[in-house]
Design a protein around this motif. Structure first.
Motif, short mmCIF file in Angstrom:
data_model
loop_
_atom_site.label_atom_id
_atom_site.label_comp_id
_atom_site.label_asym_id
_atom_site.label_seq_id
_atom_site.Cartn_x
_atom_site.Cartn_y
_atom_site.Cartn_z
N PRO A 199 41.38 -17.62 -11.23
CA PRO A 199 40.91 -16.69 -10.19
C PRO A 199 40.99 -15.23 -10.57
CG PRO A 199 42.33 -18.40 -9.25
CD PRO A 199 42.42 -18.54 -10.75
N SER A 200 41.83 -14.86 -11.52
CA SER A 200 41.96 -13.45 -11.90
C SER A 200 40.69 -12.90 -12.52
CB SER A 200 43.13 -13.28 -12.88
OG SER A 200 42.88 -13.97 -14.09
N LEU A 201 39.79 -13.78 -12.96
CA LEU A 201 38.54 -13.32 -13.57
C LEU A 201 37.54 -12.78 -12.55
CD1 LEU A 201 37.93 -16.21 -16.15
CD2 LEU A 201 38.87 -13.94 -16.60
N ALA A 202 37.82 -12.96 -11.24
CA ALA A 202 36.88 -12.53 -10.21
C ALA A 202 36.60 -11.04 -10.29
CB ALA A 202 37.43 -12.88 -8.82
N ALA A 203 37.57 -10.25 -10.78
CA ALA A 203 37.38 -8.80 -10.86
C ALA A 203 36.30 -8.42 -11.86
CB ALA A 203 38.70 -8.13 -11.24
N GLN A 204 35.91 -9.33 -12.75
CA GLN A 204 34.91 -9.02 -13.77
C GLN A 204 33.47 -9.22 -13.27
OE1 GLN A 204 35.68 -11.18 -17.36
NE2 GLN A 204 37.85 -10.65 -17.41
N GLU A 205 33.30 -9.73 -12.06
CA GLU A 205 31.96 -10.06 -11.57
C GLU A 205 31.04 -8.84 -11.59
OE1 GLU A 205 30.02 -12.56 -7.83
OE2 GLU A 205 31.87 -11.43 -7.52
N ALA A 206 31.51 -7.71 -11.06
CA ALA A 206 30.67 -6.51 -11.02
C ALA A 206 30.37 -6.00 -12.42
CB ALA A 206 31.36 -5.43 -10.20
N GLN A 207 31.32 -6.09 -13.33
CA GLN A 207 31.10 -5.62 -14.70
C GLN A 207 30.07 -6.47 -15.42
OE1 GLN A 207 34.91 -5.61 -16.63
NE2 GLN A 207 35.87 -4.24 -15.12
N LEU A 208 30.09 -7.78 -15.17
CA LEU A 208 29.19 -8.69 -15.88
C LEU A 208 27.77 -8.67 -15.31
CD1 LEU A 208 31.56 -11.77 -16.29
CD2 LEU A 208 30.79 -10.22 -18.10
N PHE A 209 27.65 -8.56 -13.97
CA PHE A 209 26.34 -8.77 -13.34
C PHE A 209 25.84 -7.57 -12.53
CE2 PHE A 209 28.62 -12.88 -13.50
CZ PHE A 209 27.83 -13.49 -14.49
N GLY A 210 26.61 -6.50 -12.50
CA GLY A 210 26.15 -5.30 -11.82
C GLY A 210 26.34 -5.31 -10.32
N THR A 211 26.90 -6.38 -9.78
CA THR A 211 27.17 -6.49 -8.35
C THR A 211 28.12 -7.64 -8.13
OG1 THR A 211 26.14 -6.60 -6.16
CG2 THR A 211 25.26 -8.07 -7.84
N THR A 212 28.56 -7.83 -6.88
CA THR A 212 29.41 -8.97 -6.53
C THR A 212 28.74 -9.79 -5.45
OG1 THR A 212 30.60 -7.86 -4.73
CG2 THR A 212 31.43 -7.51 -6.97
N HIS A 213 29.15 -11.05 -5.36
CA HIS A 213 28.53 -11.90 -4.33
C HIS A 213 28.88 -11.41 -2.93
CE1 HIS A 213 32.50 -13.87 -4.73
NE2 HIS A 213 32.31 -14.33 -3.50
N GLY A 214 30.04 -10.75 -2.77
CA GLY A 214 30.38 -10.17 -1.48
C GLY A 214 29.46 -9.03 -1.10
N ASP A 215 29.15 -8.17 -2.09
CA ASP A 215 28.23 -7.06 -1.83
C ASP A 215 26.83 -7.56 -1.48
OD1 ASP A 215 30.08 -5.09 -2.18
OD2 ASP A 215 29.63 -4.75 -4.29
N VAL A 216 26.39 -8.60 -2.19
CA VAL A 216 25.06 -9.16 -1.93
C VAL A 216 24.98 -9.71 -0.50
CG1 VAL A 216 23.48 -11.03 -2.53
CG2 VAL A 216 24.57 -9.68 -4.34
N ALA A 217 26.02 -10.44 -0.09
CA ALA A 217 26.02 -11.00 1.27
C ALA A 217 26.10 -9.91 2.33
CB ALA A 217 27.20 -11.97 1.41
N ALA A 218 26.93 -8.88 2.08
CA ALA A 218 27.04 -7.78 3.04
C ALA A 218 25.71 -7.03 3.15
CB ALA A 218 28.15 -6.83 2.61
N TRP A 219 24.97 -6.92 2.03
CA TRP A 219 23.66 -6.27 2.05
C TRP A 219 22.72 -7.05 2.98
CZ3 TRP A 219 18.60 -7.38 1.33
CH2 TRP A 219 17.73 -6.30 1.14
N LEU A 220 22.78 -8.37 2.91
CA LEU A 220 21.93 -9.19 3.78
C LEU A 220 22.23 -8.92 5.25
CD1 LEU A 220 21.61 -12.77 2.24
CD2 LEU A 220 19.78 -11.20 2.80
N ILE A 221 23.52 -8.85 5.60
CA ILE A 221 23.91 -8.60 6.99
C ILE A 221 23.34 -7.26 7.45
CG2 ILE A 221 25.87 -8.14 8.51
CD1 ILE A 221 25.58 -11.06 7.81
N ALA A 222 23.46 -6.24 6.61
CA ALA A 222 22.91 -4.93 6.96
C ALA A 222 21.39 -4.98 7.05
CB ALA A 222 23.35 -3.89 5.94
N HIS A 223 20.75 -5.73 6.14
CA HIS A 223 19.29 -5.86 6.12
C HIS A 223 18.78 -6.49 7.41
CE1 HIS A 223 15.31 -6.24 4.40
NE2 HIS A 223 15.32 -7.54 4.60
N TRP A 224 19.56 -7.39 8.00
CA TRP A 224 19.17 -8.04 9.26
C TRP A 224 19.41 -7.14 10.46
CZ3 TRP A 224 22.32 -12.99 7.81
CH2 TRP A 224 21.66 -13.67 6.79
N GLY A 225 20.07 -6.00 10.27
CA GLY A 225 20.33 -5.09 11.38
C GLY A 225 21.50 -5.50 12.24
#
Length: 714
Positions: free
Chosen positions: A171-197
């Protein structure tokens, strides 16, 4: 939030979250069962992140959202209606069948589903233990907390799958998600919530579910709840680590109660999965992300001809249920919304607009089509000559795209691309029964277009289905309009006959009253006869308006409210109240109170309210009538007419007719008074409020705009 990479942003914009086929089948069966209620359907939808995200997105779209955001699935389904929900679920089912390049295996979708459902169940239970106001918000955030994973899996594929497998082991590797892919799955999901208003608090619960333990205690309650629910899924059932986890939050939760909560949530998730027919992994409740297989079995390639034939025949067969669903929709607005969402689901087209052919049949326009950029409402594109890509697609009856055009794009096409915030333009003509209905304009990137080229026959067939569905509804609306015009003409003819027949006796009565008035001495009786003559004139005017082809409202004028009420009390107090034993208390000033309303409209309002009170009250009960001057509301001067009674009260349904005119049947003769009062009050700018409780009486207040002389305005 990290800036989303382009490939991820395209998948995020579609909001495409796959659902297990078992859930889709379960929901389709429920919708076919006439005994199923909205609550039954909501229970199924709320158990799946994919369905929940789609329903939330559509119900909160600008085309449907009227007031507050909709965050409960039952409210969303009620807003959408069963017919539109069925069309969306049909599209999700079709998309699952003909999507051959899906990056997700059934086992991965099932694993995601079980984990998300468990976190949702845990989050709601924890919120209830912590006495939060909206436990359902916690469930929703928990259910959707990992939807970013599925989007990143589809967008990135094996590299992200390998990352999830490694994180599952470490689980400690989770911090590398943003470094590897430019974003995190939490940020992507939060963007969807905001996109829906939706409320950003829901997005916070999702975005911070992997926050550090040292930080989560400073967050608001909802992120803490979802964080704790997520953390519990990786612990053993009898783990001693519950206490330290609780201590990281500021939530008031008992450790023993939390252990029991976790056990119940795990068991409930298993039961739901069993009911749905979804296999639960042996590692459950922990995640079971698979490693990327070392080798894949070779796939036999079809010949080009076989491949094209498969696409054409398969696409037409699969889209047939969608056509049946669209034909059941009731109006143009419903069909347009269903088409937009269907295209978004089936072809991953996040940005689109629809233009329809106008009544002349020679121009494409977006006027009257909701939920699209303002440019499209201003458009008027001639079909001949075809001066732009949209007109050319309709003329050629073929799907066309800017990416393959050999000619430079017209300036209008470039405007459309800009309005859709895209790289290029795809045009899907809607032509059926030799009739051109319109065109669907889609903004997309070159990468998206490359993925759609194999589906070109499906796009063309989708355009034909869209045209047929719209054509059926448009023809039906034209027929309804013609029938309505015919009914109006019949009503006008009958009304003129009634006016003619009623005018003679009213004129005779009025003449007789004038003769009677001359014979009587000059006392109060002559004054009452004068008021009665005015009422006959008003009745004649009301009957006369029935014959107007278009009702013309008389311009508001200056009238003396106190004088009108005094005259009305003299004429109607006895027959309406005193003869029935109803007591009357009146507070009407003797001084002139001028108001800027139509005299006839005001009299109709008062008479209807008094008549309603007379019919509702019994002997010994009381009605109070008071006129108060000098009321200021919102900076405007009003006079207040207040009518209180001690009767049985008015139901909430009837009170609503003051503000929402009720539908009237051809045989209805009673219950129209409040609806008429509401319509006339709105017409005259009179503000109306009503307070009523069963058994305690009713209070109706009218704020009537005061007459302001021009000299006072300068």
């Amino acid at each position: 939030m990290h800036r989303l990479p382009e490939v991820v942003r395209e998948f995020v914009a579609t909001g495409r979250i796959p659902s297990p086929p078992e859930v889709l089948v379960h929901l389709m069966r429920a919708m076919e069962d006439e005994a199923s209620s909205i609550a039954d359907l909501a229970q199924i939808v709320s158990q799946d992140p994919g369905l929940t995200s789609r329903i939330l997105s559509v119900a909160n779209s600008p085309a449907l959202r009227r007031t507050k955001e909709l965050t409960t699935i039952e409210d969303c389904l009620t807003s959408l209606g069963i017919r539109l929900v069925r069309a969306l679920v049909t599209c999700l089912s079709i998309q699952r069948l003909f999507d051959k390049d899906n990056q997700l295996s059934s086992a991965e979708v099932a694993d995601f589903w079980c984990h998300s459902l468990l976190v949702g169940e845990l989050a709601r239970a924890i919120a209830e233990q912590a006495d939060l106001k909206n436990p359902d918000d916690a469930y929703l955030s928990g259910l959707l907390h990992d939807i970013g994973e599925l989007i990143l899996l589809r967008a990135i594929g094996d590299p992200y799958r390998q990352f999830l497998a490694n994180v599952s082991a470490n689980p400690s590797l989770a911090a590398q998600e943003a470094q590897l892919f430019g974003t995190t799955h939490g940020d992507v999901a939060a963007w969807l919530i905001a996109h829906w208003g939706l409320n950003s608090v829901l997005g916070d619960g999702i975005a911070f579910h992997h926050a550090r333990a040292s930080e989560i205690g400073t967050a608001t309650a909802l992120p803490q709840v979802v964080w704790l629910a997520q953390a519990l899924t990786v612990l053993q059932e009898d783990s001693a680590e519950y206490g330290p986890l609780i201590d990281c939050t500021a939530l008031s939760i008992d450790q023993a109660a939390l252990a029991a909560t976790r056990a119940r949530a795990v068991e409930r998730t298993r039961q739901i999965a069993e009911a749905m027919g979804i296999a639960v992994a042996t590692e459950f409740p922990q995640r079971a992300i698979q490693q990327v297989p070392a080798t894949s079995a070779p796939v036999m390639a079809l010949s080009p001809a076989d491949s094209e034939l498969s696409v054409m025949v398969g696409g037409m067969a699969l889209l047939q249920p969608l056509q049946q669903d669209l034909l059941q929709l009731g109006n143009v607005k419903e069909v347009l919304l269903a088409l937009r969402e269907s295209a978004r689901i089936l072809f991953e087209l996040p940005s689109m607009a629809i233009l329809l052919v106008d009544a002349s049949g020679a121009v494409l326009t977006g006027d009257g089509v909701d939920d699209q950029p303002s440019l499209f409402r201003q458009l008027s594109i001639p079909l001949a000559p075809a001066g732009c890509l949209a007109a050319a697609a309709v003329a050629d009856r073929q799907v066309s795209a800017s990416f393959v055009s050999t000619q430079p794009l017209a300036l209008l096409d470039r405007q459309l691309v800009r309005a859709l915030s895209a790289e290029g333009l795809l045009c899907i003509p809607m032509v059926a029964r030799q009739r051109t209905v319109g065109v669907i304009l889609c903004g997309l990137s070159s990468l998206q277009y490359a993925g759609l080229q194999r589906r070109s026959p499906w796009l063309s067939h989708f355009g034909k289905i869209a045209a047929l569905s719209l054509d059926v509804v448009l023809v039906a609306e034209q027929q309804r309009q013609l029938a309505e015009e015919e009914r109006n003409q019949q009503f006008t003819r009958h009304a003129r006959q009634i006016v003619h027949e009623a005018g003679n006796p009213l004129g005779i009565i009025k003449s007789y009253l004038k003769i009677l008035e001359r014979k009587l001495p000059e006392d109060g009786v002559r004054q009452e006869l004068g008021i009665l003559t005015e009422e006959i004139d008003r009745v004649a005017a009301i009957v006369g308006k029935m014959a107007d082809d278009q009702v013309q409202h008389a311009a508001s004028q200056s009238i003396d409210l106190a004088g009108v009420l005094s005259d009305f009390l003299a004429l109607y107090a006895d027959p309406l109240f005193k003869q029935k034993g109803i007591r009357v208390e009146k507070q009407v000033p003797t001084v002139e109170i001028l108001a800027s309303v139509g005299c006839d409209s005001f009299k109709q309002i008062v008479l209807n309210l008094w008549k309603n009170a007379s019919e509702a009250l019994g002997a010994g009960e009381l009605v109070k009538i008071a006129l108060i001057d000098g009321v200021v509301h919102g900076g405007t001067h009003y006079a207040q007419l207040r009518i209180d009674d001690t009767g049985p009260g008015i139901s909430e349904e009837k009170i609503r007719t003051l503000y929402e005119p009720a539908a009237v049947s051809s045989t209805q003769t009673r219950g129209l008074g409040l609806s008429l009062v509401g319509r006339l009050a709105k017409q005259e700018g009179i503000l109306i409020t009503c307070r009523s409780q069963p058994g305690t009486g009713t209070c109706i207040e009218l704020l009537v705009p005061k007459f302001i002389p021009e000299s006072a305005l300068t």
